[in-house]
Scaffold this active site. Structure first.
Site, PDB file in Angstrom:
ATOM      1  N   CYS A 125       0.846  -1.198   0.000  1.00  0.00           N
ATOM      2  CA  CYS A 125       0.000   0.000   0.000  1.00  0.00           C
ATOM      3  C   CYS A 125       0.880   1.245   0.000  1.00  0.00           C
ATOM      4  O   CYS A 125       1.537   1.539   1.004  1.00  0.00           O
ATOM      5  CB  CYS A 125      -0.920  -0.036   1.232  1.00  0.00           C
ATOM      6  SG  CYS A 125      -1.827   1.487   1.501  1.00  0.00           S
ATOM      7  N   CYS A 128      -0.216   4.037   2.396  1.00  0.00           N
ATOM      8  CA  CYS A 128       0.087   3.708   3.795  1.00  0.00           C
ATOM      9  C   CYS A 128       1.577   3.903   4.102  1.00  0.00           C
ATOM     10  O   CYS A 128       1.936   4.474   5.127  1.00  0.00           O
ATOM     11  CB  CYS A 128      -0.269   2.260   4.107  1.00  0.00           C
ATOM     12  SG  CYS A 128      -1.919   1.790   3.611  1.00  0.00           S
ATOM     13  N   ASP A 129       2.441   3.375   3.236  1.00  0.00           N
ATOM     14  CA  ASP A 129       3.854   3.231   3.606  1.00  0.00           C
ATOM     15  C   ASP A 129       4.840   4.011   2.744  1.00  0.00           C
ATOM     16  O   ASP A 129       6.038   4.012   3.039  1.00  0.00           O
ATOM     17  CB  ASP A 129       4.226   1.734   3.580  1.00  0.00           C
ATOM     18  CG  ASP A 129       3.351   0.929   4.546  1.00  0.00           C
ATOM     19  OD1 ASP A 129       3.036   1.459   5.629  1.00  0.00           O
ATOM     20  OD2 ASP A 129       2.980  -0.211   4.210  1.00  0.00           O
TER      21      ASP A 129
END
Ligand code: FAD
Length: 312
Positions: A135, A138-139
């Site tokens: 993701c 997300c990261d």
């Protein structure tokens, strides 16, 4: 023996269903959640969540999941372990099959999420969350001025590779055969290739993800028969999603990716059955949205139950 009809049965106990359960149970709506894996879902297996509002320093995924569970249980949510394998409409109620047993419900919330497809190479599982990611939203921000590899050649891989150029100094895009992304995306991709931000490697199969001192340091590939190694700090894999909707295939309307279609009230094609979070068509695959949709679905469930009472 008559089987009790529950007000709402929630399938899955990830962030979306737990948030929904906080809302339903606070209004004394009888609520049970069935979870086949880990309470807290994908959030519970996430190392650190940096973008969930309200936690200025970020929060461990497991901690966030535990807090959501405690909050739902405080108001009376019942969380049971069980695999839901079937859903049927029986007119005034629905029937769910949980570990072979029938459970009846006036309303159902499906919040079973989606799994990311894996490439199943050595190093992928070992360094999951420590250099291997699925993701970008997300990261991606953990990789400012770092080198990355992105695996995949479809729309999501190209879209996420372009997004990751905001952070990474360079991206090796590892494509097994040809790029299959849309014309528009391919056109956009060319600009980043031209600027030297992304290098496309076609005919390239990822074979192993290697680490030094426990952190990803390179990726080994086979490019048209030649073994190569790219030095990278992280690998993002985008080779498709697998929505957890097998148990409603042929029962509910799904989109071409297998995600559940809903209307503006998050109701599915079966009246009284709602869907929220990563399993829903149009989902953003983020905890904050999964939680928000859980709350919205709970309010729609309350309205549906009120309407049922009025009709009696
Ligand atoms: C490694 C990783 C890092 C991430 N990092 C972030 C991040 O930093 N920020 C962010 O916002 N998002 C992040 N995400 C995404 C986030 O975790 C998801 O968007 C969120 O968990 C979705 O919540 P959900 O409740 O819809 O689904 P899920 O969390 O997937 O929960 C669904 C639950 O349903 C259960 N289930 C499935 N089928 C059945 C069945 N038939 N019967 C019973 N139970 C069933 C599953 O076991 C699961 O526990 C990350 C995801 C991963 C994998």
């Amino acid at each position: 023996m008559t089987v009790k009809i529950r007000d709402v049965v929630m399938v899955g106990a990830g962030p979306s269903a737990l948030a929904a359960a906080v809302y339903t149970t606070r209004e004394d709506i009888d609520t049970v959640l069935y979870e086949k894996g880990v309470v807290g879902g994908m959030a519970a297996i996430t190392d650190k969540v940096d973008n969930y509002p309200g936690f200025a320093e970020g929060i461990e995924g497991l901690k966030l999941a535990e807090e959501l569970q405690k909050q739902a249980e405080r108001f009376g949510a019942e969380i049971e372990f069980g695999d839901v394998t079937e859903l049927r409409d029986e007119g005034d109620h629905k029937v769910l099959v949980v570990d072979g047993e029938e459970v009846k419900a006036r309303t159902v919330l499906i919040a079973t999420g989606s799994d990311y497809n894996k490439i199943n190479v050595p190093g992928e599982a070992e360094y999951y969350g420590r250099g291997v990611h699925y993701c970008a939203t997300c990261d991606g921000a953990f990789y400012r001025d770092k080198k990355l590899a992105v695996v995949g050649g479809g729309n999501s891989a190209v879209q996420e590779a372009i997004f990751l150029t905001r952070f990474a100094s360079h991206i090796d895009l590892l494509v097994r055969s040809e790029i299959k992304a849309s014309e528009v995306l391919q056109h956009e991709l060319k600009e980043f290739v031209h600027e030297g931000k992304i290098t496309i490697h076609k005919g390239t199969t990822t074979e192993e993800i290697l680490a030094t001192d426990g952190k990803v340091s390179s990726v080994k590939v086979n490019q048209n028969g030649t073994e190569k190694e790219f030095k990278v700090d992280g690998v993002f894999v985008f080779v498709g999603l697998k929505p957890n909707t097998q148990f409603v295939e042929g029962t509910l309307d799904l989109d071409t990716s297998g995600l559940i279609k809903t209307d503006a009230m998050l109701e599915t094609s079966m009246p009284g059955v709602f869907a929220s979070g990563d399993v829903r068509s149009g989902a953003t695959m983020q905890i904050a949205s999964a939680v928000g949709e859980g709350a919205s679905a709970a309010l729609a469930i309350r309205e549906y139950l009120n309407e049922l009472k009025r009709k009696k």
